[in-house]
Design a protein around this motif. Structure first.
Motif, PDB file in Angstrom:
ATOM      1  N   THR A 102       0.828  -1.207   0.000  1.00 29.37           N
ATOM      2  CA  THR A 102       0.000   0.000   0.000  1.00 29.37           C
ATOM      3  C   THR A 102       0.862   1.257   0.000  1.00 29.37           C
ATOM      4  O   THR A 102       0.375   2.331  -0.359  1.00 29.37           O
ATOM      5  CB  THR A 102      -0.937   0.016   1.218  1.00 29.37           C
ATOM      6  OG1 THR A 102      -0.175  -0.218   2.410  1.00 29.37           O
ATOM      7  CG2 THR A 102      -2.017  -1.046   1.091  1.00 29.37           C
ATOM      8  N   ALA A 103       2.140   1.145   0.378  1.00 27.75           N
ATOM      9  CA  ALA A 103       3.031   2.294   0.309  1.00 27.75           C
ATOM     10  C   ALA A 103       3.250   2.744  -1.123  1.00 27.75           C
ATOM     11  O   ALA A 103       3.635   3.890  -1.366  1.00 27.75           O
ATOM     12  CB  ALA A 103       4.378   1.956   0.950  1.00 27.75           C
ATOM     13  N   ALA A 104       3.004   1.876  -2.086  1.00 25.51           N
ATOM     14  CA  ALA A 104       3.093   2.249  -3.499  1.00 25.51           C
ATOM     15  C   ALA A 104       1.878   3.036  -3.949  1.00 25.51           C
ATOM     16  O   ALA A 104       1.880   3.605  -5.051  1.00 25.51           O
ATOM     17  CB  ALA A 104       3.242   1.007  -4.372  1.00 25.51           C
ATOM     18  N   GLY A 105       0.849   3.090  -3.102  1.00 27.80           N
ATOM     19  CA  GLY A 105      -0.374   3.829  -3.423  1.00 27.80           C
ATOM     20  C   GLY A 105      -1.591   3.030  -3.002  1.00 27.80           C
ATOM     21  O   GLY A 105      -1.815   1.933  -3.521  1.00 27.80           O
ATOM     22  N   SER A 106      -2.350   3.566  -2.070  1.00 28.18           N
ATOM     23  CA  SER A 106      -3.509   2.818  -1.581  1.00 28.18           C
ATOM     24  C   SER A 106      -4.586   2.679  -2.647  1.00 28.18           C
ATOM     25  O   SER A 106      -5.272   1.654  -2.718  1.00 28.18           O
ATOM     26  CB  SER A 106      -4.089   3.500  -0.334  1.00 28.18           C
ATOM     27  OG  SER A 106      -4.459   4.843  -0.605  1.00 28.18           O
ATOM     28  N   ALA A 107      -4.738   3.690  -3.506  1.00 27.92           N
ATOM     29  CA  ALA A 107      -5.782   3.629  -4.528  1.00 27.92           C
ATOM     30  C   ALA A 107      -5.509   2.530  -5.545  1.00 27.92           C
ATOM     31  O   ALA A 107      -6.389   1.721  -5.873  1.00 27.92           O
ATOM     32  CB  ALA A 107      -5.902   4.985  -5.229  1.00 27.92           C
ATOM     33  N   VAL A 108      -4.271   2.489  -6.059  1.00 31.15           N
ATOM     34  CA  VAL A 108      -3.948   1.458  -7.043  1.00 31.15           C
ATOM     35  C   VAL A 108      -3.949   0.085  -6.398  1.00 31.15           C
ATOM     36  O   VAL A 108      -4.323  -0.912  -7.032  1.00 31.15           O
ATOM     37  CB  VAL A 108      -2.586   1.775  -7.717  1.00 31.15           C
ATOM     38  CG1 VAL A 108      -1.429   1.606  -6.746  1.00 31.15           C
ATOM     39  CG2 VAL A 108      -2.379   0.919  -8.952  1.00 31.15           C
ATOM     40  N   THR A 109      -3.567  -0.010  -5.128  1.00 25.51           N
ATOM     41  CA  THR A 109      -3.583  -1.294  -4.427  1.00 25.51           C
ATOM     42  C   THR A 109      -5.005  -1.798  -4.260  1.00 25.51           C
ATOM     43  O   THR A 109      -5.301  -2.974  -4.525  1.00 25.51           O
ATOM     44  CB  THR A 109      -2.911  -1.162  -3.046  1.00 25.51           C
ATOM     45  OG1 THR A 109      -1.541  -0.793  -3.231  1.00 25.51           O
ATOM     46  CG2 THR A 109      -2.967  -2.475  -2.296  1.00 25.51           C
ATOM     47  N   ASN A 110      -5.912  -0.923  -3.830  1.00 24.77           N
ATOM     48  CA  ASN A 110      -7.297  -1.330  -3.625  1.00 24.77           C
ATOM     49  C   ASN A 110      -7.948  -1.761  -4.933  1.00 24.77           C
ATOM     50  O   ASN A 110      -8.700  -2.753  -4.976  1.00 24.77           O
ATOM     51  CB  ASN A 110      -8.097  -0.194  -2.995  1.00 24.77           C
ATOM     52  CG  ASN A 110      -7.656   0.114  -1.570  1.00 24.77           C
ATOM     53  OD1 ASN A 110      -7.081  -0.733  -0.895  1.00 24.77           O
ATOM     54  ND2 ASN A 110      -7.918   1.327  -1.111  1.00 24.77           N
ATOM     55  N   ALA A 111      -7.687  -1.040  -6.008  1.00 21.70           N
ATOM     56  CA  ALA A 111      -8.253  -1.406  -7.303  1.00 21.70           C
ATOM     57  C   ALA A 111      -7.698  -2.739  -7.790  1.00 21.70           C
ATOM     58  O   ALA A 111      -8.443  -3.578  -8.338  1.00 21.70           O
ATOM     59  CB  ALA A 111      -7.961  -0.308  -8.326  1.00 21.70           C
ATOM     60  N   THR A 112      -6.407  -2.956  -7.589  1.00 24.48           N
ATOM     61  CA  THR A 112      -5.797  -4.220  -8.004  1.00 24.48           C
ATOM     62  C   THR A 112      -6.363  -5.389  -7.216  1.00 24.48           C
ATOM     63  O   THR A 112      -6.674  -6.448  -7.787  1.00 24.48           O
ATOM     64  CB  THR A 112      -4.270  -4.152  -7.823  1.00 24.48           C
ATOM     65  OG1 THR A 112      -3.746  -3.074  -8.598  1.00 24.48           O
ATOM     66  CG2 THR A 112      -3.612  -5.448  -8.258  1.00 24.48           C
ATOM     67  N   VAL A 113      -6.496  -5.207  -5.912  1.00 21.10           N
ATOM     68  CA  VAL A 113      -7.064  -6.273  -5.078  1.00 21.10           C
ATOM     69  C   VAL A 113      -8.474  -6.614  -5.528  1.00 21.10           C
ATOM     70  O   VAL A 113      -8.842  -7.794  -5.645  1.00 21.10           O
ATOM     71  CB  VAL A 113      -7.053  -5.843  -3.591  1.00 21.10           C
ATOM     72  CG1 VAL A 113      -7.877  -6.810  -2.745  1.00 21.10           C
ATOM     73  CG2 VAL A 113      -5.622  -5.770  -3.075  1.00 21.10           C
TER      74      VAL A 113
END
Length: 337
Positions: A96-107
């Motif tokens: 999530t340190a790489a970006g919470s938005a992109v992490t949430n969408a990827t998950v």
């Protein structure tokens, strides 16, 4: 008439802000997010095809030989997530340190694919954001807090309190300002508030380079093209540069061509440099730092060249005597008969 022109100018600036920020951030979603898959290239292609059905063009999937290599790729900032085999299911490693938005969408999208195939999916966050900054906002405001005042300082330097200075003197003033403002920003951010911790010297270096690059470019533009030059740099660096960086969403969550533009601008280069320095041990910071350095060198050269090709003081006219001094040896013209 002057007030009408001023109103039209302010409206134009407002339109640039609106078009840039709304255009970039109004419909966020994954765009070519790099994902690692442990397995063969054929397996990676199959997963990529499945993700493409969920979100066309959203992911760029590549194969890695081992789970450790895939995890290392996340920490090295080569990919944003990794799908690891864990029979009878799989593990999605994220950061999530790489970006919470992109992490949430990827998950969400990988979970949809896993559910469709009947695969049990577990999550592993190998580099989380700190609890006091769960959305990663601090890094964005750290960059903006250095970028915007640096542009203001540059304009004030060449038009107000430093207008009579030689360009080399202005250059040295900008350098001193950059060191001071970066030191203050790091002192407040790290030991003061505890928002971005663990890499104070790295933050200081990035902050100094960002402040200097922004200020010297704006000063050079103001010296060469006066108010119009400064306005162009301001609009390019603030509404265009900040919006095209993706801000808290990240560059993989906005239109790809606009994100590519942002990576070449100071804000879009400084954000990943700060992020990777604080959370990823300084990995993958070479390119952003080179971009900032290029702006700094180009701006410094442009400002220095004004010593030879532009008047030494912006807006200063030539100081000529109001009335020419009569030549005592000259004789009055004779009247013609």
């Amino acid at each position: 008439m002057g007030s009408v022109i001023g109103a039209l100018g302010a409206t134009f600036v407002s339109l640039v802000f609106i078009a840039s920020f709304m255009g970039a951030l109004h419909a966020p979603g994954p765009r070519a997010v790099p994902i690692a898959v442990v397995g063969t290239q054929a397996q990676a292609s199959a997963i990529g095809d499945s993700l493409g059905k969920v979100r066309s063009g959203g992911y760029d999937v590549s194969s890695y030989p081992t789970a450790q290599a895939a995890r290392d790729a996340i920490l090295d900032r080569k990919v944003d997530a990794a799908l690891l085999p864990a029979p009878p299911g799989a593990v999605l490693a994220v950061a999530t340190a790489a970006g919470s938005a992109v992490t949430n969408a990827t998950v969400a999208d990988v979970s949809t694919v896993a559910q469709a195939s009947g695969t049990q999916l577990a999550l592993q966050n190998i580099r989380p954001l700190p609890a006091n900054d769960p959305q990663g906002i601090s890094q964005v405001f750290f960059v903006i807090a250095l970028l915007a005042p640096s542009l203001v300082f540059a304009n004030m330097l060449v038009t107000r309190f430093g207008r009579a200075m030689h360009p080399v003197g202005q250059l040295l003033s900008i350098l001193a300002y950059s060191v001071i403002v970066a030191a203050v920003a790091v002192a407040v951010t790290d030991p003061g508030i505890g928002a971005l911790t663990g890499a104070p010297w790295g933050l200081f270096g990035i902050g100094t380079l960002l402040a200097f690059a922004a200020a010297v470019t704006a000063a050079a533009a103001a010296r060469w093209a006066r108010g119009l030059g400064y306005l162009v740099v301001f609009l390019l660096f603030i509404p265009v540069g900040v919006a095209s960086s993706g801000t808290t969403l990240g560059p993989h969550m906005i239109t790809q061509w606009y994100a590519d533009v942002g990576k070449a601008l100071p804000a879009g280069a400084a954000l990943p440099a700060v992020q990777n320095t604080v959370y990823f041990s300084g990995n993958d910071t070479a390119t952003p730092l080179l971009i900032l350095s290029a702006w700094a060198v180009a701006g410094a050269m442009a400002l220095a060249l004004t010593a030879y090709f532009r008047p030494p003081a912006l807006g200063a006219g030539r100081h000529e005597p109001a009335h020419p001094t009569a030549d005592p040896g000259a004789t009055a013209p004779q009247a013609q008969a």
